[in-house]
Design a protein around this motif. Structure first.
Motif, PDB file in Angstrom:
ATOM      1  N   GLU A   1       0.835  -1.211   0.000  1.00  0.00           N
ATOM      2  CA  GLU A   1       0.000   0.000   0.000  1.00  0.00           C
ATOM      3  C   GLU A   1       0.871   1.263   0.000  1.00  0.00           C
ATOM      4  OE1 GLU A   1      -4.430   0.525   1.629  1.00  0.00           O
ATOM      5  OE2 GLU A   1      -3.089  -0.831   2.654  1.00  0.00           O
ATOM      6  N   ALA A   2       1.902   1.268   0.859  1.00  0.00           N
ATOM      7  CA  ALA A   2       2.777   2.446   0.958  1.00  0.00           C
ATOM      8  C   ALA A   2       3.556   2.649  -0.341  1.00  0.00           C
ATOM      9  CB  ALA A   2       3.736   2.272   2.133  1.00  0.00           C
ATOM     10  N   GLU A   3       4.068   1.552  -0.910  1.00  0.00           N
ATOM     11  CA  GLU A   3       4.847   1.658  -2.158  1.00  0.00           C
ATOM     12  C   GLU A   3       3.958   2.201  -3.281  1.00  0.00           C
ATOM     13  OE1 GLU A   3       7.983   1.180  -2.624  1.00  0.00           O
ATOM     14  OE2 GLU A   3       8.670   0.028  -0.896  1.00  0.00           O
ATOM     15  N   LEU A   4       2.699   1.762  -3.282  1.00  0.00           N
ATOM     16  CA  LEU A   4       1.794   2.212  -4.350  1.00  0.00           C
ATOM     17  C   LEU A   4       1.400   3.671  -4.176  1.00  0.00           C
ATOM     18  CD1 LEU A   4      -0.388  -0.909  -4.766  1.00  0.00           C
ATOM     19  CD2 LEU A   4       1.036   0.158  -6.497  1.00  0.00           C
TER      20      LEU A   4
ATOM     21  N   SER B   1      -5.828  -2.350 -13.643  1.00  0.00           N
ATOM     22  CA  SER B   1      -4.898  -2.682 -14.725  1.00  0.00           C
ATOM     23  C   SER B   1      -3.531  -3.076 -14.187  1.00  0.00           C
ATOM     24  CB  SER B   1      -4.744  -1.495 -15.677  1.00  0.00           C
ATOM     25  OG  SER B   1      -5.933  -1.289 -16.402  1.00  0.00           O
ATOM     26  N   LEU B   2      -3.046  -2.327 -13.213  1.00  0.00           N
ATOM     27  CA  LEU B   2      -1.722  -2.622 -12.657  1.00  0.00           C
ATOM     28  C   LEU B   2      -1.716  -3.993 -11.987  1.00  0.00           C
ATOM     29  CD1 LEU B   2       0.950  -1.235 -12.596  1.00  0.00           C
ATOM     30  CD2 LEU B   2       0.171   0.146 -10.678  1.00  0.00           C
ATOM     31  N   PHE B   3      -2.767  -4.281 -11.252  1.00  0.00           N
ATOM     32  CA  PHE B   3      -2.868  -5.593 -10.585  1.00  0.00           C
ATOM     33  C   PHE B   3      -2.858  -6.717 -11.625  1.00  0.00           C
ATOM     34  CE2 PHE B   3      -5.852  -8.973  -9.077  1.00  0.00           C
ATOM     35  CZ  PHE B   3      -5.056  -9.498  -8.072  1.00  0.00           C
ATOM     36  N   LEU B   4      -3.614  -6.530 -12.719  1.00  0.00           N
ATOM     37  CA  LEU B   4      -3.673  -7.594 -13.746  1.00  0.00           C
ATOM     38  C   LEU B   4      -2.342  -7.713 -14.490  1.00  0.00           C
ATOM     39  CD1 LEU B   4      -7.301  -7.099 -15.162  1.00  0.00           C
ATOM     40  CD2 LEU B   4      -6.479  -8.860 -13.564  1.00  0.00           C
ATOM     41  N   ALA B   5      -1.653  -6.595 -14.696  1.00  0.00           N
ATOM     42  CA  ALA B   5      -0.358  -6.658 -15.399  1.00  0.00           C
ATOM     43  C   ALA B   5       0.683  -7.381 -14.539  1.00  0.00           C
ATOM     44  CB  ALA B   5       0.113  -5.248 -15.743  1.00  0.00           C
ATOM     45  N   VAL B   6       0.745  -7.042 -13.246  1.00  0.00           N
ATOM     46  CA  VAL B   6       1.680  -7.734 -12.341  1.00  0.00           C
ATOM     47  C   VAL B   6       1.300  -9.210 -12.259  1.00  0.00           C
ATOM     48  CG1 VAL B   6       2.482  -7.908  -9.947  1.00  0.00           C
ATOM     49  CG2 VAL B   6       2.194  -5.660 -10.986  1.00  0.00           C
ATOM     50  N   SER B   7      -0.013  -9.474 -12.222  1.00  0.00           N
ATOM     51  CA  SER B   7      -0.475 -10.867 -12.128  1.00  0.00           C
ATOM     52  C   SER B   7      -0.078 -11.666 -13.366  1.00  0.00           C
ATOM     53  CB  SER B   7      -1.994 -10.922 -11.951  1.00  0.00           C
ATOM     54  OG  SER B   7      -2.359 -10.300 -10.743  1.00  0.00           O
ATOM     55  N   ALA B   8      -0.093 -11.023 -14.551  1.00  0.00           N
ATOM     56  CA  ALA B   8       0.271 -11.748 -15.778  1.00  0.00           C
ATOM     57  C   ALA B   8       1.724 -12.212 -15.695  1.00  0.00           C
ATOM     58  CB  ALA B   8       0.058 -10.865 -17.007  1.00  0.00           C
ATOM     59  N   THR B   9       2.586 -11.372 -15.125  1.00  0.00           N
ATOM     60  CA  THR B   9       3.982 -11.784 -14.926  1.00  0.00           C
ATOM     61  C   THR B   9       4.043 -12.995 -13.997  1.00  0.00           C
ATOM     62  OG1 THR B   9       4.938  -9.601 -15.351  1.00  0.00           O
ATOM     63  CG2 THR B   9       6.175 -11.050 -13.895  1.00  0.00           C
TER      64      THR B   9
ATOM     65  N   VAL C   1       6.749  -1.208 -10.197  1.00  0.00           N
ATOM     66  CA  VAL C   1       5.773  -1.730  -9.225  1.00  0.00           C
ATOM     67  C   VAL C   1       6.076  -3.198  -8.903  1.00  0.00           C
ATOM     68  CG1 VAL C   1       3.324  -2.275  -8.876  1.00  0.00           C
ATOM     69  CG2 VAL C   1       3.992  -0.063  -9.818  1.00  0.00           C
ATOM     70  N   GLN C   2       6.475  -3.972  -9.919  1.00  0.00           N
ATOM     71  CA  GLN C   2       6.829  -5.379  -9.655  1.00  0.00           C
ATOM     72  C   GLN C   2       7.967  -5.463  -8.637  1.00  0.00           C
ATOM     73  OE1 GLN C   2       5.691  -7.588 -13.883  1.00  0.00           O
ATOM     74  NE2 GLN C   2       7.792  -7.522 -13.273  1.00  0.00           N
ATOM     75  N   ALA C   3       8.983  -4.600  -8.813  1.00  0.00           N
ATOM     76  CA  ALA C   3      10.121  -4.625  -7.878  1.00  0.00           C
ATOM     77  C   ALA C   3       9.641  -4.275  -6.468  1.00  0.00           C
ATOM     78  CB  ALA C   3      11.200  -3.653  -8.343  1.00  0.00           C
ATOM     79  N   ALA C   4       8.712  -3.303  -6.377  1.00  0.00           N
ATOM     80  CA  ALA C   4       8.200  -2.905  -5.054  1.00  0.00           C
ATOM     81  C   ALA C   4       7.407  -4.048  -4.417  1.00  0.00           C
ATOM     82  CB  ALA C   4       7.326  -1.665  -5.199  1.00  0.00           C
ATOM     83  N   VAL C   5       6.554  -4.693  -5.227  1.00  0.00           N
ATOM     84  CA  VAL C   5       5.724  -5.785  -4.708  1.00  0.00           C
ATOM     85  C   VAL C   5       6.613  -6.964  -4.302  1.00  0.00           C
ATOM     86  CG1 VAL C   5       4.000  -7.499  -5.431  1.00  0.00           C
ATOM     87  CG2 VAL C   5       3.664  -5.093  -5.991  1.00  0.00           C
TER      88      VAL C   5
END
Ligand SMILES: Cc1cc2nc3c(=O)[nH]c(=O)nc-3n(C[C@H](O)[C@H](O)[C@H](O)COP(=O)(O)OP(=O)(O)OC[C@H]3O[C@@H](n4cnc5c(N)ncnc54)[C@H](O)[C@@H]3O)c2cc1C
Length: 365
Positions: free
Chosen positions: A17-20, A80-88, A45-49
């Motif tokens: 949450e904080a990173e986002l 969109s961001l959640f789905l893009a990270v999820s696709a990875t 965002v992937q690196a943060a997650v």
């Protein structure tokens, strides 16, 4: 069965949450961003997650399912961001399930430094489904609607062989791999989605796995995608409900905030009820998948239908509450309203999911 966030989920969720929050501007700009900007936002965002402790290589077996709830803050911030990270993550998880994720590549996924995509869907009535032939293997055909398609480094590609199904790991840089231009969509347009052309792609023997054992790569990916989409819908509902509540509390008609008018209050109450029910069902389905429970596939489809249709209902209710202001392009409510429609057919469509629930019901209940 306890669906309260555990210590790890709470800790990781707070970091995500904080990173986002620190990247809110980039996330909000995704709809208008070009593919290059999307890729760099996604990698950031992937690196943060990943740094927060979410395993983007999927972990062992079905461990990925438990991480979905941990990523709810991401789904709440941006569908969109959640789905893009999820696709990875889905790409890494699917490759790992068939022994196609070598340790150095797994480490890159774990750092969030590589963008992945899954190419499973094919155009309807396709004359040439993606197929593998010969030895060494050659991959040819077309794939449709690949999330992260134009910006991915590596693809998990499902293909047919004369004997059945196979899964391939294909680098974007491989000769013969062409991701089409980013498709302009009505909603979910912070995603980079494209078709994909595969013409005479040579695939090394260590990049192909037999996909005949159950669950097949397609079935496994569909289960992951459907659970992911359920959490995407829950995050969307939580976000749009907050926006509708804030509007209803501050917008006055007839001398008082519209939230105090019973008709509006009832709408908000209904939206909160659906949102809570959807979150519970998605968490129960994730819990069952993580346990590899026998009802997992049916529960995931129940969550898929309820969450997708719930998101449409809640986003539509929010639009009604915000009325004219909600209808103006560029606000979070109209964006969620468009995104919610896409959630009903990206993955297993709600119609096909209902058919699968009915089959499961006849077999098991
Ligand atoms: C934003 C977005 C991102 C996507 N990302 C990916 C991705 O990363 N990887 C990937 O592989 N795919 C991806 N997809 C593809 C997605 O999985 C498909 O869109 C989905 O499976 C539906 O396929 P379709 O659009 O061809 O619709 P169709 O399958 O042609 O369906 C059309 C209509 O017919 C109905 N229908 C179809 N079959 C039946 C049946 N047997 N009984 C009753 N009704 C039926 C459907 O419910 C629907 O209403 C994505 C799609 C979208 C929109």
């Amino acid at each position: 069965m306890d669906f309260e966030p555990g210590k790890r989920e709470a800790e990781v969720g707070a970091i995500v949450e904080a990173e986002l929050a620190a990247r809110a501007d980039a996330a909000n700009a995704m709809e208008a961003a070009d593919a290059g900007a999307l890729r760099s936002t996604l990698l950031d965002v992937q690196a943060a997650v990943a740094g927060a402790g979410v395993d983007l290589a999927g972990g062992e077996g079905t461990a990925w399912a438990a991480d979905l709830a941990t990523c709810l803050p991401l789904a709440r911030a941006s569908t969109s961001l959640f789905l893009a990270v999820s696709a990875t993550r889905q790409c890494a998880t699917l490759l790992a399930s068939r022994g196609l994720l070598p340790a150095p590549l797994a480490a890159e996924f774990r750092r969030g430094s590589v963008v992945g995509a899954v190419a499973s869907s094919e155009p309807a009535g396709t004359e040439a489904p993606a197929s593998l032939s010969g030895t060494p293997w050659t991959l040819a055909g077309r794939k449709s609607f690949v999330t992260n398609g134009p910006i991915a480094d590596v693809f998990a590609v499902t293909a047919r062989t004369p004997e059945g199904e196979a899964l391939c790991r294909v680098a974007a840089s491989r000769p013969g791999v062409t991701a089409g231009a980013r498709i302009a969509t009505v909603g979910l347009n912070g995603l980079a989605v494209s078709d994909m052309d595969l013409s005479g792609v040579d695939v090394d023997v260590d990049q192909v796995a037999d996909g005949r054992a159950e669950p097949s790569p397609r079935a496994r990916y569909a289960l992951d995608a459907d659970l992911t989409l359920s959490f995407a819908a829950v995050g969307l509902m939580q976000r749009v409900l907050q926006a509708a509540k804030a509007h209803a509390a501050g917008h006055k008609r007839g001398g008082r905030a519209i939230a105090k008018h019973q008709e509006v209050g009832f709408k908000l109450a209904e939206m909160l009820t659906v949102t809570h029910a959807a979150e519970l069902l998605a968490r129960r389905a994730a819990w069952m998948v993580a346990l590899s429970g026998p009802e997992a596939a049916t529960l995931v489809r129940c969550a898929r239908v309820f969450c997708a249709e719930g998101a449409e209902r809640v986003a539509s209710g929010a639009m009604q509450v915000a009325a004219g202001e909600g209808f103006v392009a560029g606000n979070p409510i109209e964006r969620a309203w468009r995104d919610a429609k896409g959630l009903a057919f990206a993955g297993t469509t709600v119609e096909v999911a209902r058919l699968s629930i009915a089959d499961g019901l006849l077999e098991r209940y």
